[in-house]
Design a protein around this motif. Structure first.
Motif, PDB file in Angstrom:
ATOM      1  N   TYR A   1       0.837  -1.204   0.000  1.00 18.42           N
ATOM      2  CA  TYR A   1       0.000   0.000   0.000  1.00 18.42           C
ATOM      3  C   TYR A   1       0.872   1.254   0.000  1.00 18.42           C
ATOM      4  O   TYR A   1       0.590   2.221  -0.720  1.00 18.42           O
ATOM      5  N   ASP A   2       1.943   1.222   0.788  1.00 18.31           N
ATOM      6  CA  ASP A   2       2.861   2.358   0.798  1.00 18.31           C
ATOM      7  C   ASP A   2       3.626   2.469  -0.516  1.00 18.31           C
ATOM      8  O   ASP A   2       3.863   3.577  -1.021  1.00 18.31           O
ATOM      9  N   GLU A   3       4.037   1.328  -1.090  1.00 19.20           N
ATOM     10  CA  GLU A   3       4.746   1.356  -2.368  1.00 19.20           C
ATOM     11  C   GLU A   3       3.883   1.988  -3.450  1.00 19.20           C
ATOM     12  O   GLU A   3       4.385   2.644  -4.362  1.00 19.20           O
ATOM     13  N   PHE A   4       2.566   1.772  -3.348  1.00 17.52           N
ATOM     14  CA  PHE A   4       1.648   2.305  -4.344  1.00 17.52           C
ATOM     15  C   PHE A   4       1.037   3.627  -3.903  1.00 17.52           C
ATOM     16  O   PHE A   4      -0.055   4.007  -4.358  1.00 17.52           O
ATOM     17  N   GLY A   5       1.718   4.339  -3.017  1.00 18.09           N
ATOM     18  CA  GLY A   5       1.352   5.715  -2.715  1.00 18.09           C
ATOM     19  C   GLY A   5       0.275   5.915  -1.679  1.00 18.09           C
ATOM     20  O   GLY A   5      -0.259   7.015  -1.545  1.00 18.09           O
ATOM     21  N   GLY A   6      -0.069   4.847  -0.921  1.00 20.34           N
ATOM     22  CA  GLY A   6      -1.090   4.995   0.110  1.00 20.34           C
ATOM     23  C   GLY A   6      -2.429   5.448  -0.444  1.00 20.34           C
ATOM     24  O   GLY A   6      -3.159   6.206   0.211  1.00 20.34           O
ATOM     25  N   GLY A   7      -2.749   5.012  -1.653  1.00 22.49           N
ATOM     26  CA  GLY A   7      -4.021   5.391  -2.268  1.00 22.49           C
ATOM     27  C   GLY A   7      -3.970   6.688  -3.047  1.00 22.49           C
ATOM     28  O   GLY A   7      -4.980   7.113  -3.606  1.00 22.49           O
ATOM     29  N   ARG A   8      -2.793   7.321  -3.123  1.00 26.29           N
ATOM     30  CA  ARG A   8      -2.640   8.589  -3.850  1.00 26.29           C
ATOM     31  C   ARG A   8      -1.755   8.351  -5.070  1.00 26.29           C
ATOM     32  O   ARG A   8      -0.576   8.020  -4.944  1.00 26.29           O
ATOM     33  N   GLY A   9      -2.328   8.529  -6.248  1.00 20.96           N
ATOM     34  CA  GLY A   9      -1.599   8.242  -7.472  1.00 20.96           C
ATOM     35  C   GLY A   9      -0.303   9.014  -7.614  1.00 20.96           C
ATOM     36  O   GLY A   9       0.683   8.484  -8.136  1.00 20.96           O
ATOM     37  N   GLU A  10      -0.299  10.257  -7.141  1.00 18.26           N
ATOM     38  CA  GLU A  10       0.912  11.073  -7.288  1.00 18.26           C
ATOM     39  C   GLU A  10       2.030  10.643  -6.346  1.00 18.26           C
ATOM     40  O   GLU A  10       3.169  11.095  -6.485  1.00 18.26           O
ATOM     41  N   ARG A  11       1.719   9.753  -5.381  1.00 17.81           N
ATOM     42  CA  ARG A  11       2.730   9.287  -4.434  1.00 17.81           C
ATOM     43  C   ARG A  11       3.195   7.857  -4.728  1.00 17.81           C
ATOM     44  O   ARG A  11       4.027   7.331  -3.990  1.00 17.81           O
ATOM     45  N   VAL A  12       2.670   7.242  -5.767  1.00 19.31           N
ATOM     46  CA  VAL A  12       3.145   5.918  -6.160  1.00 19.31           C
ATOM     47  C   VAL A  12       4.653   5.994  -6.391  1.00 19.31           C
ATOM     48  O   VAL A  12       5.139   6.895  -7.077  1.00 19.31           O
ATOM     49  N   HIS A  13       5.402   5.071  -5.808  1.00 21.58           N
ATOM     50  CA  HIS A  13       6.857   5.160  -5.883  1.00 21.58           C
ATOM     51  C   HIS A  13       7.374   5.129  -7.313  1.00 21.58           C
ATOM     52  O   HIS A  13       8.346   5.812  -7.642  1.00 21.58           O
ATOM     53  N   ALA A  14       6.745   4.355  -8.174  1.00 29.20           N
ATOM     54  CA  ALA A  14       7.147   4.352  -9.576  1.00 29.20           C
ATOM     55  C   ALA A  14       6.930   5.722 -10.211  1.00 29.20           C
ATOM     56  O   ALA A  14       7.715   6.161 -11.062  1.00 29.20           O
ATOM     57  N   ARG A  15       5.859   6.420  -9.795  1.00 29.56           N
ATOM     58  CA  ARG A  15       5.603   7.765 -10.296  1.00 29.56           C
ATOM     59  C   ARG A  15       6.655   8.748  -9.767  1.00 29.56           C
ATOM     60  O   ARG A  15       7.133   9.616 -10.509  1.00 29.56           O
ATOM     61  N   LEU A  16       7.012   8.606  -8.502  1.00 29.89           N
ATOM     62  CA  LEU A  16       8.057   9.471  -7.947  1.00 29.89           C
ATOM     63  C   LEU A  16       9.375   9.272  -8.676  1.00 29.89           C
ATOM     64  O   LEU A  16      10.139  10.224  -8.882  1.00 29.89           O
ATOM     65  N   TYR A  17       9.651   8.027  -9.081  1.00 35.52           N
ATOM     66  CA  TYR A  17      10.901   7.794  -9.809  1.00 35.52           C
ATOM     67  C   TYR A  17      10.836   8.404 -11.207  1.00 35.52           C
ATOM     68  O   TYR A  17      11.836   8.939 -11.706  1.00 35.52           O
ATOM     69  N   ALA A  18       9.684   8.350 -11.836  1.00 35.03           N
ATOM     70  CA  ALA A  18       9.532   8.996 -13.137  1.00 35.03           C
ATOM     71  C   ALA A  18       9.783  10.502 -13.014  1.00 35.03           C
ATOM     72  O   ALA A  18      10.433  11.114 -13.881  1.00 35.03           O
ATOM     73  N   GLU A  19       9.319  11.101 -11.925  1.00 37.41           N
ATOM     74  CA  GLU A  19       9.560  12.529 -11.706  1.00 37.41           C
ATOM     75  C   GLU A  19      11.034  12.792 -11.426  1.00 37.41           C
ATOM     76  O   GLU A  19      11.577  13.830 -11.819  1.00 37.41           O
ATOM     77  N   LEU A  20      11.685  11.863 -10.752  1.00 39.86           N
ATOM     78  CA  LEU A  20      13.141  11.961 -10.550  1.00 39.86           C
ATOM     79  C   LEU A  20      13.859  11.988 -11.897  1.00 39.86           C
ATOM     80  O   LEU A  20      14.754  12.823 -12.120  1.00 39.86           O
TER      81      LEU A  20
END
Length: 349
Positions: A176-195
């Motif tokens: 659940y935390d890896e997938f952003g705790g229910g928030r799409g903008e916090r999905v870890h894969a999304r954070l890496y894309a922003e990185l």
């Protein structure tokens, strides 16, 4: 209408098939451009290096059919019997190598304890980046890890229906935390894309697959292998535990390196997120997931140990490849012609 004469299908994927790196990967990419057919024959693995670019890219290509697939590749290939037989041969060669190269055993307490010990002078990419790294080193490391972090959390979702009780609930909490705790903008894969975007790199899914060599492909393939096989559910739990237990201190070292090199805040955010989240995940994985799983299925102890050992083996192989290249002044990435000196990112975008 026969499969071979079926009209083109919409796959929903914009990912193109990778450039081949040998006979096995050439065969699978060529075949996937056709429609599934009972007459299809794949090559035998022969004496291919189980850790080599050709076998690992062929295996990665087969596994990607279970993730997002490829543009213009018929979805029927995902469960094609001949392709699965071919993939099984690739997996057998890989599994044999992994079993041969780790010591095995069932001492789970000692194996977990070793993960908590940080070496005084680790052979560590983050340490190198902090002490000697330049901006091109950091961007190249981001490219390498993109193949892993674009899938962050995904292979582990396959183990959820194979667990019970508290271990299942606790692993889902980690996911659940890896997938952003229910928030799409916090999905870890999304954070890496922003990185990636903040570092001036392409943030597209698997955009850099053609330049990332076998050591990273083997790491990602290992997670897919463990996730897709129920008999390896203990190994997948061991792999995730290793990642979560070692992630927080490694992320702290990366934050220090990023600060030293003046990386953008989006790059820093990805790693600070892991410092905080994975410190909690460590305890959950050790006590609730592994503890619960082995209390229910003690026969999986050796499998969990195997997963931990294999993760360390492949991470060490990746680190040795990257640092070995950098210390020679070379790029750790692939190119059509290997040339000395750093490979500019503009050359692989």
């Amino acid at each position: 209408m026969t499969p071979s004469s079926a009209p083109p299908v919409t796959t929903g994927s914009s990912i193109v098939l990778p450039r081949p790196r040998g006979e096995l990967s050439a065969a699978v990419t060529d075949i996937l451009r056709t429609a599934p057919s009972t007459r299809t024959r794949f090559p035998e693995t022969g004496s291919a290096d189980p850790y080599g670019d050709d076998l690992q890219l062929a295996l990665h290509t087969c596994y990607e059919l279970h993730y997002h697939g490829f543009e213009a590749v018929h979805p029927g290939w995902e469960w094609d019997p001949e392709l699965l037989r071919f993939r099984g041969n690739l997996e057998l060669a890989f599994r044999r190598a992994l079993h041969s190269d780790v010591k095995g055993g069932d001492d789970i307490a000692h194996t977990l304890a070793e993960l908590l010990i940080e070496p005084l002078e680790p052979n560590d990419i983050a340490r190198y980046l902090h002490d000697e790294g330049e901006w091109w080193h950091l961007r190249e490391y981001f490219v390498q890890r993109s193949i892993y972090h674009h899938k962050e959390g995904d292979p582990h979702a396959w183990v959820i229906p194979r667990l019970f009780g508290q271990e299942k609930a606790s692993l889902v909490a980690v996911e659940y935390d890896e997938f952003g705790g229910g928030r799409g903008e916090r999905v870890h894969a999304r954070l890496y894309a922003e990185l990636l975007a903040a570092a001036g790199l392409d943030d597209g899914y698997l955009h850099y697959l053609d330049v990332v060599p076998a050591p990273m492909l083997a790491l990602v393939n290992m997670m897919s292998l463990f996730g897709l096989h129920r008999d390896l559910r203990g190994a997948l739990v061991g792999q995730l535990a290793t990642a979560e237990i070692t992630s927080s201190p490694a992320a702290r070292r990366m934050v220090a390196a990023l600060d030293k090199l003046g990386a953008p805040p989006e790059c820093r955010l990805f790693y600070t997120e892991h410092v905080e989240a994975d410190a909690v995940h460590e305890q959950v994985m050790r006590h609730d997931v592994i503890g619960g799983l082995l209390a229910r299925e003690p026969a999986l102890t050796e499998s969990v140990v195997f997963g931990i050992q294999v993760t360390n083996l492949l991470e060490d192989r990746f680190t040795d490849h990257v640092l070995g290249s950098w210390r020679l002044g070379d790029s750790s990435l692939l190119d059509s012609i290997r040339t000395p000196g750093p490979l500019p990112m503009t050359g692989v975008a």
